[in-house]
Design a protein around this motif. Structure first.
Motif, PDB file in Angstrom:
ATOM      1  N   LEU A 266       0.712  -1.325   0.081  1.00 20.43           N
ATOM      2  CA  LEU A 266       0.056  -0.070  -0.118  1.00 20.43           C
ATOM      3  C   LEU A 266       0.846   1.338   0.268  1.00 20.43           C
ATOM      4  CD1 LEU A 266      -2.957  -1.101   2.390  1.00 20.43           C
ATOM      5  CD2 LEU A 266      -3.114  -0.530  -0.085  1.00 20.43           C
ATOM      6  N   SER A 267       2.170   1.292   0.376  1.00 22.05           N
ATOM      7  CA  SER A 267       3.044   2.603   1.114  1.00 22.05           C
ATOM      8  C   SER A 267       3.522   2.344  -0.277  1.00 22.05           C
ATOM      9  CB  SER A 267       4.025   1.978   1.496  1.00 22.05           C
ATOM     10  OG  SER A 267       3.450   2.619   3.055  1.00 22.05           O
ATOM     11  N   VAL A 268       3.636   1.579  -0.921  1.00 17.62           N
ATOM     12  CA  VAL A 268       4.528   1.850  -2.477  1.00 17.62           C
ATOM     13  C   VAL A 268       3.038   1.973  -3.615  1.00 17.62           C
ATOM     14  CG1 VAL A 268       5.098  -0.004  -4.645  1.00 17.62           C
ATOM     15  CG2 VAL A 268       6.296   0.380  -1.940  1.00 17.62           C
ATOM     16  N   ILE A 269       2.489   1.871  -3.197  1.00 16.62           N
ATOM     17  CA  ILE A 269       1.527   2.555  -4.820  1.00 16.62           C
ATOM     18  C   ILE A 269       0.828   3.202  -4.798  1.00 16.62           C
ATOM     19  CG2 ILE A 269       0.656  -0.506  -5.156  1.00 16.62           C
ATOM     20  CD1 ILE A 269      -2.441  -0.195  -3.857  1.00 16.62           C
ATOM     21  N   SER A 270       0.944   3.761  -3.296  1.00 14.71           N
ATOM     22  CA  SER A 270       0.054   4.891  -3.388  1.00 14.71           C
ATOM     23  C   SER A 270       1.090   6.062  -2.851  1.00 14.71           C
ATOM     24  CB  SER A 270      -0.593   5.140  -1.466  1.00 14.71           C
ATOM     25  OG  SER A 270       0.370   4.914  -0.685  1.00 14.71           O
ATOM     26  N   SER A 271       2.373   5.791  -3.751  1.00 12.76           N
ATOM     27  CA  SER A 271       2.893   7.293  -3.282  1.00 12.76           C
ATOM     28  C   SER A 271       3.473   7.349  -4.388  1.00 12.76           C
ATOM     29  CB  SER A 271       5.085   6.397  -3.438  1.00 12.76           C
ATOM     30  OG  SER A 271       5.297   5.478  -4.737  1.00 12.76           O
ATOM     31  N   GLU A 272       3.220   9.036  -4.704  1.00  9.52           N
ATOM     32  CA  GLU A 272       3.294   9.506  -5.982  1.00  9.52           C
ATOM     33  C   GLU A 272       4.543   9.346  -6.906  1.00  9.52           C
ATOM     34  OE1 GLU A 272       6.683  13.042  -4.781  1.00  9.52           O
ATOM     35  OE2 GLU A 272       4.293  13.351  -4.840  1.00  9.52           O
ATOM     36  N   THR A 273       5.427   8.452  -6.861  1.00  9.74           N
ATOM     37  CA  THR A 273       6.346   7.827  -7.610  1.00  9.74           C
ATOM     38  C   THR A 273       5.945   6.953  -8.561  1.00  9.74           C
ATOM     39  OG1 THR A 273       7.423   6.542  -5.343  1.00  9.74           O
ATOM     40  CG2 THR A 273       8.162   9.004  -6.613  1.00  9.74           C
ATOM     41  N   SER A 274       5.121   5.927  -7.514  1.00 12.39           N
ATOM     42  CA  SER A 274       4.618   5.296  -8.394  1.00 12.39           C
ATOM     43  C   SER A 274       3.301   5.342  -9.173  1.00 12.39           C
ATOM     44  CB  SER A 274       4.112   4.144  -7.315  1.00 12.39           C
ATOM     45  OG  SER A 274       4.615   2.922  -6.937  1.00 12.39           O
ATOM     46  N   ILE A 275       2.407   6.417  -8.818  1.00  8.43           N
ATOM     47  CA  ILE A 275       1.378   6.654  -9.191  1.00  8.43           C
ATOM     48  C   ILE A 275       1.266   7.354 -10.606  1.00  8.43           C
ATOM     49  CG2 ILE A 275      -0.387   8.214  -9.409  1.00  8.43           C
ATOM     50  CD1 ILE A 275      -0.743   8.401  -6.367  1.00  8.43           C
TER      51      ILE A 275
ATOM     52  N   PHE B 136      -4.683  -9.948  -3.074  1.00  9.98           N
ATOM     53  CA  PHE B 136      -4.373  -8.760  -3.491  1.00  9.98           C
ATOM     54  C   PHE B 136      -5.346  -7.450  -3.522  1.00  9.98           C
ATOM     55  CE2 PHE B 136      -4.962  -6.145  -7.673  1.00  9.98           C
ATOM     56  CZ  PHE B 136      -3.214  -5.875  -7.830  1.00  9.98           C
ATOM     57  N   GLY B 137      -6.558  -8.713  -3.901  1.00  5.73           N
ATOM     58  CA  GLY B 137      -8.445  -7.360  -3.708  1.00  5.73           C
ATOM     59  C   GLY B 137      -7.963  -6.913  -2.364  1.00  5.73           C
ATOM     60  N   LEU B 138      -8.230  -7.792  -1.924  1.00  5.62           N
ATOM     61  CA  LEU B 138      -8.460  -7.024  -0.204  1.00  5.62           C
ATOM     62  C   LEU B 138      -7.631  -5.741  -0.136  1.00  5.62           C
ATOM     63  CD1 LEU B 138      -9.486 -10.823   1.119  1.00  5.62           C
ATOM     64  CD2 LEU B 138     -10.756  -8.504   0.926  1.00  5.62           C
ATOM     65  N   VAL B 139      -6.364  -6.311  -0.497  1.00  6.43           N
ATOM     66  CA  VAL B 139      -5.312  -5.119  -0.037  1.00  6.43           C
ATOM     67  C   VAL B 139      -5.646  -3.630  -1.182  1.00  6.43           C
ATOM     68  CG1 VAL B 139      -2.651  -4.322  -0.310  1.00  6.43           C
ATOM     69  CG2 VAL B 139      -3.728  -6.668   0.734  1.00  6.43           C
ATOM     70  N   ALA B 140      -5.673  -4.265  -2.187  1.00  5.98           N
ATOM     71  CA  ALA B 140      -5.315  -2.737  -2.922  1.00  5.98           C
ATOM     72  C   ALA B 140      -6.968  -2.735  -3.191  1.00  5.98           C
ATOM     73  CB  ALA B 140      -5.003  -3.497  -4.360  1.00  5.98           C
TER      74      ALA B 140
ATOM     75  N   ARG C 251      -7.917   4.660  -7.827  1.00  9.44           N
ATOM     76  CA  ARG C 251      -8.594   6.228  -7.656  1.00  9.44           C
ATOM     77  C   ARG C 251      -7.199   6.480  -7.519  1.00  9.44           C
ATOM     78  NH1 ARG C 251     -12.020   5.595  -2.023  1.00  9.44           N
ATOM     79  NH2 ARG C 251     -12.376   7.705  -2.349  1.00  9.44           N
ATOM     80  N   LEU C 252      -5.983   6.899  -6.949  1.00  9.51           N
ATOM     81  CA  LEU C 252      -5.101   7.451  -7.385  1.00  9.51           C
ATOM     82  C   LEU C 252      -5.009   7.070  -8.604  1.00  9.51           C
ATOM     83  CD1 LEU C 252      -3.289   5.847  -4.036  1.00  9.51           C
ATOM     84  CD2 LEU C 252      -4.252   8.581  -4.230  1.00  9.51           C
ATOM     85  N   LEU C 253      -5.070   7.409  -9.565  1.00  9.77           N
ATOM     86  CA  LEU C 253      -4.403   7.623 -10.533  1.00  9.77           C
ATOM     87  C   LEU C 253      -5.363   8.402 -11.319  1.00  9.77           C
ATOM     88  CD1 LEU C 253      -3.504   3.178 -11.942  1.00  9.77           C
ATOM     89  CD2 LEU C 253      -1.673   5.489 -11.524  1.00  9.77           C
ATOM     90  N   LEU C 254      -6.823   8.411 -11.017  1.00 11.50           N
ATOM     91  CA  LEU C 254      -7.695   9.311 -10.971  1.00 11.50           C
ATOM     92  C   LEU C 254      -7.971  10.344 -11.104  1.00 11.50           C
ATOM     93  CD1 LEU C 254     -10.650   6.887 -12.091  1.00 11.50           C
ATOM     94  CD2 LEU C 254      -8.942   8.015 -13.737  1.00 11.50           C
ATOM     95  N   GLY C 255      -6.918  10.861  -9.483  1.00 10.63           N
ATOM     96  CA  GLY C 255      -6.504  11.819  -9.396  1.00 10.63           C
ATOM     97  C   GLY C 255      -7.298  11.774  -7.884  1.00 10.63           C
TER      98      GLY C 255
END
Length: 211
Positions: free
Chosen positions: A97-106, A165-169, A175-179
């Motif tokens: 969650l920390s990685v996928i929600s970081s501005e760099t991963s986005i 994966f589904g339960l975590v993500a 939503r983050l990708l869409l702003g």
């Protein structure tokens, strides 16, 4: 290079370069150039080409470096119990969650989406291979160890991983990708990781009889 293996093969100087790439992706998106990376990382373009090949090779290494930040806690298969299994799953979920929600991963994922269907190298496939698929390869041995110890009950490790994966993500990444400006604090991430793990164990814990 895949996951932890990727980070083990990199020198500290190369990690500095890849971190510079991530910062530039946030600032410039798909306009990132080898010249800009060389300038930001204070190295020559010749060095970049020697280390990573072309721009796509540099992006591939960057994806692998970012994915390596999701750790899988090693488990003692002989001494594995529900407490240690739960801790391993929670740590993995929290890192993820920390990685996928970081501005760099986005930023990186937005570039990958922008490449989809183009005549450029398929960065989307690179992100998929070194992100979601690599995570599966690294976590499934832990799930299988839990199954061997009678802690988990499932027929296919891939299905169990997809559920986790589904339960975590959930819908966080899209939503983050869409702003959407979700508040992903350390406390929020820790709570969500623990909740996803509890839900997963409710479904697949052997004591529940779930299959």
């Amino acid at each position: 290079m895949q996951g932890g293996e990727a980070s083990a093969e990199l020198t500290e100087r190369q990690k500095d370069v890849l971190n510079a790439v991530l910062r530039l992706l946030v600032e410039e998106g798909d306009r990132l150039t080898m010249t800009a990376v060389a300038r930001r990382a204070s190295c020559s373009k010749e060095t970049l080409y020697k280390w990573f090949g072309d721009r796509d090779g540099l992006l591939t290494a960057t994806v692998q470096w970012q994915a390596s930040k999701v750790r899988v806690a090693s488990v003692d298969r002989e001494r594995l119990d529900m407490a240690s299994l739960t801790a391993s799953l929670e740590r993995f979920a929290s890192d993820w969650l920390s990685v996928i929600s970081s501005e760099t991963s986005i930023a990186l994922n937005r570039v990958a989406v922008a490449h989809a269907g183009s005549d450029k190298r398929d960065l989307g496939a690179i992100v998929l291979e070194n992100g979601r698929l690599a995570m599966g390869r690294r976590l499934k041995p832990v799930l299988l160890a839990g199954q061997d110890k009678g802690l988990l009950a499932f027929e296919e490790a891939e299905d169990a991983f997809r559920t986790f994966f589904g339960l975590v993500a959930r819908d966080v990444q899209i939503r983050l990708l869409l702003g959407d400006r979700l508040e992903m604090t350390d406390a929020t991430i820790g709570r969500d990781a623990a909740q996803a793990t509890r839900q997963f164990l409710a479904l697949y814990g052997a004591q529940t009889g779930a299959m």
